[in-house]
Scaffold this active site. Structure first.
Site, PDB file in Angstrom:
ATOM      1  N   HIS A  62     -78.882 -18.457   9.240  1.00  0.00           N
ATOM      2  CA  HIS A  62     -79.445 -19.861   9.738  1.00  0.00           C
ATOM      3  C   HIS A  62     -78.938 -19.866  11.227  1.00  0.00           C
ATOM      4  O   HIS A  62     -78.315 -19.394  11.848  1.00  0.00           O
ATOM      5  CB  HIS A  62     -78.313 -20.908   9.029  1.00  0.00           C
ATOM      6  CG  HIS A  62     -78.588 -20.663   7.478  1.00  0.00           C
ATOM      7  ND1 HIS A  62     -77.413 -20.958   6.463  1.00  0.00           N
ATOM      8  CD2 HIS A  62     -79.560 -20.743   6.668  1.00  0.00           C
ATOM      9  CE1 HIS A  62     -77.832 -20.656   5.342  1.00  0.00           C
ATOM     10  NE2 HIS A  62     -79.022 -20.678   5.386  1.00  0.00           N
ATOM     11  N   TYR A 138     -66.055 -23.635   8.905  1.00  0.00           N
ATOM     12  CA  TYR A 138     -66.911 -23.820  10.152  1.00  0.00           C
ATOM     13  C   TYR A 138     -66.446 -24.650  11.204  1.00  0.00           C
ATOM     14  O   TYR A 138     -66.303 -25.763  10.528  1.00  0.00           O
ATOM     15  CB  TYR A 138     -68.469 -23.929   9.675  1.00  0.00           C
ATOM     16  CG  TYR A 138     -69.314 -23.018   8.834  1.00  0.00           C
ATOM     17  CD1 TYR A 138     -70.134 -22.340   9.430  1.00  0.00           C
ATOM     18  CD2 TYR A 138     -68.837 -23.056   7.344  1.00  0.00           C
ATOM     19  CE1 TYR A 138     -71.069 -21.608   8.474  1.00  0.00           C
ATOM     20  CE2 TYR A 138     -69.552 -22.209   6.694  1.00  0.00           C
ATOM     21  CZ  TYR A 138     -70.803 -21.698   7.066  1.00  0.00           C
ATOM     22  OH  TYR A 138     -71.456 -20.782   6.381  1.00  0.00           O
TER      23      TYR A 138
END
Length: 187
Positions: A62, A138
């Site tokens: 991604h 994240y």
């Protein structure tokens, strides 16, 4: 914190420096000044968590395109992952090269855990879980913008990433991404 640049310019492994005592330890996991001194994007605007039930779960690859490119600071807070980055910067000497890192929340040797991976803008990112019940944290430099979200196939032959677990659990969305060679490289 200890910053070690990888062979992919701008990508770093970051290790904490523990202040240990009888109760355990204390350590810093982020410092704007230290990030700036290494030329890293210190703007963290969003944090995400990914829970993965099964060993072999693969998420990726991604990235977000301009004007919403994002840097990521990745850490594994339960279990362990095989974390992969690909340099997608067409003007980079390491364009198209990938690296993988084991990030783990536990264990021995002590140097194997409490590491983070700093992923610069214009890198594709993905990971495969090495254990059941793995949590990945994240920290992002940009908000999620669906119109800028992109992906490339986890098994794209241009990059030939070597994943450690053959039996992969992959979402339909991640399976649907095109190979990079089929894309307009300016996107």
């Amino acid at each position: 914190m200890i910053f070690t640049e990888t062979k992919l310019k701008g990508a770093y492994i970051i290790e904490i420096e523990r202040i240990e005592e009888e109760r355990g330890f204390f350590a810093r996991t982020f410092c704007r000044k230290e990030f700036e001194s290494h030329g890293l994007n210190p703007n963290l605007v969003q944090c995400n968590i990914s829970y993965n039930k099964k060993k072999g779960t693969l998420r990726g690859m991604h990235y977000q395109i301009a004007p919403h490119e994002e840097a990521k600071l990745i850490s594994c807070i339960r279990g362990s992952i095989y974390d992969v980055i690909i340099d997608m910067r067409s003007d980079s000497l390491t364009y198209g090269q990938w690296m993988a890192f084991k990030l783990t929340a536990h264990g021995l040797p002590r140097t194997a855990y409490f590491k983070m991976l700093y992923v610069p803008e214009s890198f594709a990112h993905g990971f495969q879980t090495l254990e059941d019940d793995t949590l990945v944290f994240y920290q992002m430099s940009e908000f999620y913008h669906p119109e800028s979200a992109r992906g490339i196939r986890w098994d794209d032959p241009m990059f030939a990433v070597q994943w450690p677990i053959h039996d992969k659990i992959i979402s339909d969305k991640d399976k649907s991404y095109d190979n990079w060679v089929a894309k307009d490289k300016t996107r």
